[in-house]
Design a protein around this motif. Structure first.
Motif, PDB file in Angstrom:
ATOM      1  N   ASP A  52      59.144  26.813  64.414  1.00 32.43           N
ATOM      2  CA  ASP A  52      59.829  26.055  63.507  1.00 32.43           C
ATOM      3  C   ASP A  52      59.124  25.422  62.442  1.00 32.43           C
ATOM      4  OD1 ASP A  52      61.905  26.219  65.724  1.00 32.43           O
ATOM      5  OD2 ASP A  52      60.899  24.514  66.854  1.00 32.43           O
ATOM      6  N   ASN A  53      57.986  26.157  62.045  1.00 29.10           N
ATOM      7  CA  ASN A  53      57.332  25.813  61.086  1.00 29.10           C
ATOM      8  C   ASN A  53      57.636  26.701  59.767  1.00 29.10           C
ATOM      9  OD1 ASN A  53      55.127  25.461  59.055  1.00 29.10           O
ATOM     10  ND2 ASN A  53      53.525  25.400  60.657  1.00 29.10           N
ATOM     11  N   TRP A  54      58.226  25.969  58.745  1.00 33.09           N
ATOM     12  CA  TRP A  54      58.728  26.497  57.621  1.00 33.09           C
ATOM     13  C   TRP A  54      57.581  27.474  56.875  1.00 33.09           C
ATOM     14  CZ3 TRP A  54      63.184  28.696  55.998  1.00 33.09           C
ATOM     15  CH2 TRP A  54      63.412  29.275  54.636  1.00 33.09           C
ATOM     16  N   ASP A  55      56.761  26.828  56.873  1.00 33.66           N
ATOM     17  CA  ASP A  55      55.677  27.299  55.929  1.00 33.66           C
ATOM     18  C   ASP A  55      54.877  28.745  56.569  1.00 33.66           C
ATOM     19  OD1 ASP A  55      55.646  25.322  53.797  1.00 33.66           O
ATOM     20  OD2 ASP A  55      54.389  24.177  55.066  1.00 33.66           O
ATOM     21  N   LEU A  56      54.668  28.598  57.937  1.00 27.01           N
ATOM     22  CA  LEU A  56      54.257  29.779  58.511  1.00 27.01           C
ATOM     23  C   LEU A  56      55.410  30.681  58.475  1.00 27.01           C
ATOM     24  CD1 LEU A  56      52.314  31.129  60.585  1.00 27.01           C
ATOM     25  CD2 LEU A  56      53.233  30.097  62.436  1.00 27.01           C
ATOM     26  N   HIS A  57      56.589  30.480  58.690  1.00 33.77           N
ATOM     27  CA  HIS A  57      57.571  31.455  58.523  1.00 33.77           C
ATOM     28  C   HIS A  57      57.579  32.094  57.305  1.00 33.77           C
ATOM     29  CE1 HIS A  57      61.408  33.201  58.577  1.00 33.77           C
ATOM     30  NE2 HIS A  57      61.820  32.533  57.745  1.00 33.77           N
ATOM     31  N   LYS A  58      57.199  31.431  56.155  1.00 30.36           N
ATOM     32  CA  LYS A  58      57.379  31.893  54.682  1.00 30.36           C
ATOM     33  C   LYS A  58      55.984  33.037  54.691  1.00 30.36           C
ATOM     34  CE  LYS A  58      59.654  31.314  51.535  1.00 30.36           C
ATOM     35  NZ  LYS A  58      60.800  32.155  51.153  1.00 30.36           N
ATOM     36  N   LEU A  59      55.004  32.625  55.179  1.00 33.76           N
ATOM     37  CA  LEU A  59      53.654  33.510  55.228  1.00 33.76           C
ATOM     38  C   LEU A  59      53.908  34.531  55.840  1.00 33.76           C
ATOM     39  CD1 LEU A  59      51.009  30.670  55.592  1.00 33.76           C
ATOM     40  CD2 LEU A  59      51.545  31.924  53.759  1.00 33.76           C
ATOM     41  N   ARG A  60      54.504  34.556  57.122  1.00 36.63           N
ATOM     42  CA  ARG A  60      54.671  35.866  57.770  1.00 36.63           C
ATOM     43  C   ARG A  60      55.584  36.888  57.188  1.00 36.63           C
ATOM     44  NH1 ARG A  60      55.355  33.870  64.109  1.00 36.63           N
ATOM     45  NH2 ARG A  60      57.247  33.427  63.181  1.00 36.63           N
ATOM     46  N   LEU A  61      56.846  36.179  56.548  1.00 35.80           N
ATOM     47  CA  LEU A  61      57.617  37.007  55.665  1.00 35.80           C
ATOM     48  C   LEU A  61      56.825  37.848  54.391  1.00 35.80           C
ATOM     49  CD1 LEU A  61      60.913  34.829  55.237  1.00 35.80           C
ATOM     50  CD2 LEU A  61      60.796  36.940  56.379  1.00 35.80           C
ATOM     51  N   ASP A  62      55.998  37.125  53.647  1.00 31.31           N
ATOM     52  CA  ASP A  62      55.315  37.877  52.602  1.00 31.31           C
ATOM     53  C   ASP A  62      54.288  38.802  53.558  1.00 31.31           C
ATOM     54  OD1 ASP A  62      56.365  36.266  50.959  1.00 31.31           O
ATOM     55  OD2 ASP A  62      54.802  34.537  50.934  1.00 31.31           O
ATOM     56  N   LYS A  63      53.434  38.443  54.431  1.00 28.73           N
ATOM     57  CA  LYS A  63      52.427  39.518  55.002  1.00 28.73           C
ATOM     58  C   LYS A  63      53.283  40.598  55.875  1.00 28.73           C
ATOM     59  CE  LYS A  63      48.310  39.158  57.783  1.00 28.73           C
ATOM     60  NZ  LYS A  63      47.516  38.373  58.440  1.00 28.73           N
ATOM     61  N   PHE A  64      54.188  40.420  56.693  1.00 24.09           N
ATOM     62  CA  PHE A  64      54.828  41.367  57.704  1.00 24.09           C
ATOM     63  C   PHE A  64      56.334  41.554  57.112  1.00 24.09           C
ATOM     64  CE2 PHE A  64      52.078  38.792  60.221  1.00 24.09           C
ATOM     65  CZ  PHE A  64      51.095  39.747  60.859  1.00 24.09           C
ATOM     66  N   LYS A  65      56.903  41.178  56.234  1.00 20.83           N
ATOM     67  CA  LYS A  65      58.101  41.582  55.886  1.00 20.83           C
ATOM     68  C   LYS A  65      59.150  41.219  57.074  1.00 20.83           C
ATOM     69  CE  LYS A  65      56.804  43.214  51.932  1.00 20.83           C
ATOM     70  NZ  LYS A  65      56.826  42.017  50.697  1.00 20.83           N
ATOM     71  N   ARG A  66      58.977  40.383  58.114  1.00 21.98           N
ATOM     72  CA  ARG A  66      59.803  40.175  58.941  1.00 21.98           C
ATOM     73  C   ARG A  66      59.034  38.928  59.592  1.00 21.98           C
ATOM     74  NH1 ARG A  66      57.124  43.896  62.022  1.00 21.98           N
ATOM     75  NH2 ARG A  66      56.770  43.364  64.211  1.00 21.98           N
ATOM     76  N   SER A  67      59.936  37.795  60.228  1.00 23.71           N
ATOM     77  CA  SER A  67      59.567  36.772  60.847  1.00 23.71           C
ATOM     78  C   SER A  67      60.550  36.002  61.702  1.00 23.71           C
ATOM     79  CB  SER A  67      58.880  35.722  59.955  1.00 23.71           C
ATOM     80  OG  SER A  67      58.429  34.378  60.461  1.00 23.71           O
ATOM     81  N   GLN A  68      60.331  35.446  62.774  1.00 21.73           N
ATOM     82  CA  GLN A  68      61.300  34.817  63.657  1.00 21.73           C
ATOM     83  C   GLN A  68      61.131  33.531  63.159  1.00 21.73           C
ATOM     84  OE1 GLN A  68      61.794  35.157  67.771  1.00 21.73           O
ATOM     85  NE2 GLN A  68      62.020  37.181  67.755  1.00 21.73           N
ATOM     86  N   TYR A  69      62.274  32.639  63.029  1.00 16.95           N
ATOM     87  CA  TYR A  69      62.331  31.592  62.518  1.00 16.95           C
ATOM     88  C   TYR A  69      63.380  30.768  63.434  1.00 16.95           C
ATOM     89  CZ  TYR A  69      62.733  27.072  59.906  1.00 16.95           C
ATOM     90  OH  TYR A  69      62.807  25.725  59.495  1.00 16.95           O
TER      91      TYR A  69
END
Length: 94
Positions: A52-69
């Motif tokens: 539920d952490n928006w900042d963590l979600h954005k970091l994972r999108l940058d790093k892995f190109k996918r993320s669950q939010y």
């Protein structure tokens, strides 16, 4: 007369034994295992864990190109656009 009192004594003793045994079973408490909550470090390195952490979600999108939010998996396209896949299988761009 003493035979009846003796039988009555043993019946009462027998009932008391089962009552105490039943009471001890109900007094035993079961341990409740808390729900699994992954550590922040584990969440950083695993984009498949919902957050539920928006900042963590954005970091994972940058790093892995996918993320669950919030239970929905988001992806980053080759054009750096963020999308998720709908129930019908269509890409929905944000």
């Amino acid at each position: 007369m003493t035979n009846i009192l003796l039988i009555l004594f043993f019946v009462l003793l027998f009932l008391l034994f089962f009552y105490l045994k039943r009471k001890n079973k109900s007094a035993q408490k079961t341990t409740i295992i808390p729900t699994y909550a992954p550590f922040l470090e584990e969440q950083d390195f695993n984009p498949d864990i919902s957050t539920d952490n928006w900042d963590l979600h954005k970091l994972r999108l940058d790093k892995f190109k996918r993320s669950q939010y919030k239970g929905l998996t988001f992806f980053v396209s080759s054009e750096n656009r963020i999308y998720y896949i709908s129930e019908e299988g269509d890409k929905v761009y944000c």
